[in-house]
Design an enzyme around this catalytic site. Sequence first.
Site, PDB file in Angstrom:
ATOM      1  N   HIS A 158     -31.952   5.381 -16.169  1.00 62.95           N
ATOM      2  CA  HIS A 158     -33.358   5.110 -16.495  1.00 62.95           C
ATOM      3  C   HIS A 158     -33.489   3.942 -17.478  1.00 62.95           C
ATOM      4  O   HIS A 158     -34.374   3.917 -18.314  1.00 62.95           O
ATOM      5  CB  HIS A 158     -34.051   6.347 -17.092  1.00 62.95           C
ATOM      6  CG  HIS A 158     -33.809   7.605 -16.334  1.00 62.95           C
ATOM      7  ND1 HIS A 158     -34.010   7.712 -14.979  1.00 62.95           N
ATOM      8  CD2 HIS A 158     -33.357   8.818 -16.729  1.00 62.95           C
ATOM      9  CE1 HIS A 158     -33.717   8.928 -14.580  1.00 62.95           C
ATOM     10  NE2 HIS A 158     -33.309   9.613 -15.623  1.00 62.95           N
TER      11      HIS A 158
ATOM     12  N   THR B 194     -26.665   2.916 -18.709  1.00 69.58           N
ATOM     13  CA  THR B 194     -27.854   3.688 -19.090  1.00 69.58           C
ATOM     14  C   THR B 194     -28.662   4.100 -17.869  1.00 69.58           C
ATOM     15  O   THR B 194     -29.156   3.247 -17.130  1.00 69.58           O
ATOM     16  CB  THR B 194     -28.763   2.837 -20.016  1.00 69.58           C
ATOM     17  OG1 THR B 194     -27.958   2.278 -21.023  1.00 69.58           O
ATOM     18  CG2 THR B 194     -29.848   3.668 -20.632  1.00 69.58           C
TER      19      THR B 194
HETATM   20  C1  DLZ Z   1     -29.264   8.541 -23.236  1.00 70.32           C
HETATM   21  C2  DLZ Z   1     -29.003   7.093 -23.587  1.00 70.32           C
HETATM   22  C3  DLZ Z   1     -28.367   6.273 -22.663  1.00 70.32           C
HETATM   23  C4  DLZ Z   1     -27.907   6.768 -21.345  1.00 70.32           C
HETATM   24  N1  DLZ Z   1     -28.101   4.996 -22.958  1.00 70.32           N
HETATM   25  C5  DLZ Z   1     -28.497   4.497 -24.161  1.00 70.32           C
HETATM   26  C6  DLZ Z   1     -28.265   3.127 -24.518  1.00 70.32           C
HETATM   27  O1  DLZ Z   1     -27.675   2.336 -23.768  1.00 70.32           O
HETATM   28  N2  DLZ Z   1     -28.708   2.702 -25.719  1.00 70.32           N
HETATM   29  C7  DLZ Z   1     -29.364   3.514 -26.601  1.00 70.32           C
HETATM   30  O2  DLZ Z   1     -29.751   3.047 -27.684  1.00 70.32           O
HETATM   31  N3  DLZ Z   1     -29.588   4.785 -26.287  1.00 70.32           N
HETATM   32  C8  DLZ Z   1     -29.166   5.298 -25.113  1.00 70.32           C
HETATM   33  N4  DLZ Z   1     -29.381   6.614 -24.796  1.00 70.32           N
HETATM   34  C9  DLZ Z   1     -29.958   7.500 -25.845  1.00 70.32           C
HETATM   35  C10 DLZ Z   1     -31.480   7.535 -25.888  1.00 70.32           C
HETATM   36  O3  DLZ Z   1     -31.967   6.332 -26.480  1.00 70.32           O
HETATM   37  C11 DLZ Z   1     -31.935   8.746 -26.725  1.00 70.32           C
HETATM   38  O4  DLZ Z   1     -31.367   8.664 -27.997  1.00 70.32           O
HETATM   39  C12 DLZ Z   1     -31.535  10.068 -26.110  1.00 70.32           C
HETATM   40  O5  DLZ Z   1     -31.970  10.160 -24.786  1.00 70.32           O
HETATM   41  C13 DLZ Z   1     -32.121  11.252 -26.901  1.00 70.32           C
HETATM   42  O6  DLZ Z   1     -33.512  11.235 -26.863  1.00 70.32           O
END
Ligand code: DLZ
Length: 296
Positions: free
Chosen positions: A207, A205
């Site tokens: 950020h 992830t």
């Molecule tokens: C974008 C993103 C990333 C990189 N990683 C995760 C994660 O590990 N777990 C999770 O629940 N959501 C992730 N997201 C998605 C963001 O929470 C969000 O849904 C998107 O950025 C759209 O706003």
Amino acid sequence: MIKGITTIRQTSDAKEYAFLVSIFAALGFEQSEEWQNGRSRGKYFRAPAGKLELVGGKEKLAADIWIEVSDLDTVSVLLKKQKARLVSDIAESDWDSRFLVVEPAQGIRFAFWQNNKVKEGAIEGGLNAEGMRFAIVVARWNSFITERLLQGSMDALRRSGCASEHIKVVRVPGSFEIPSQARTLAGTRKYDAIITLGCLIRGETTHYEHIATEVTRGIGQSAQETGVPHTYGVLTCENLEQALDRAGLKAGNKGFEAAVSAIEMVSLKRKTAGRSGTSSVSSRTGKKTAARKKRR
Ligand code: DLZ
């Protein structure tokens, strides 16, 4: 001169023996190694203290083994999980205690009880979810983990007596979207508590820190603004292995735990807001004296 008291119950067959052993092991008793001789076997379960009590009067006792515990609500949940036959679930006695009676095998009865006085000054929530309504907000991102968390939550709610039609599952794209949806659901006032489930994995992830902080802050803010209890089942893990462990492998299921906390918080809110009623039972006989239904 006196060294201890042992109460023995003879089980009727191997199946009944194994069932009773599994129940007492699950309740957390200290257990011995099994002894065996040519004709029998046995295992003892030790309690920190024992006493022999003589009772006078005409009232019939509900059981002849009384086990004092510090958390009767959890005992009730565990006994139900073990599918032990409850003769009567938790009820107030007229001697400032609560108790339940279980008969896990034909003719073998135990009463578990908790002294109200020990907890004087402290109010705690119970774990009976009957009549409670929950919304579960679950993120689709990392769904192979979050669906396991959801199963854990559903399992906890159903085992605790929550009706399936009182559970609303709402899916959102990722963890970042959990707070706003939780806030919307809490604002409807249709749910007693909101359970939030998601999975953020640092290694995958970008950020990570920002998202995790924002999700945590947003869920807390929604709870505070609405007064509706929210519980936190969002995993923040270093890697996938850690996430799997917390979704049911080695470290329990955080979805299950978030649901149990939600039940407890709803119960606690009802108690502290003065909306709780308890049924009253006459004495150790287990007979109800008031028809008011317990709402914990
Ligand atoms: C974008 C993103 C990333 C990189 N990683 C995760 C994660 O590990 N777990 C999770 O629940 N959501 C992730 N997201 C998605 C963001 O929470 C969000 O849904 C998107 O950025 C759209 O706003």
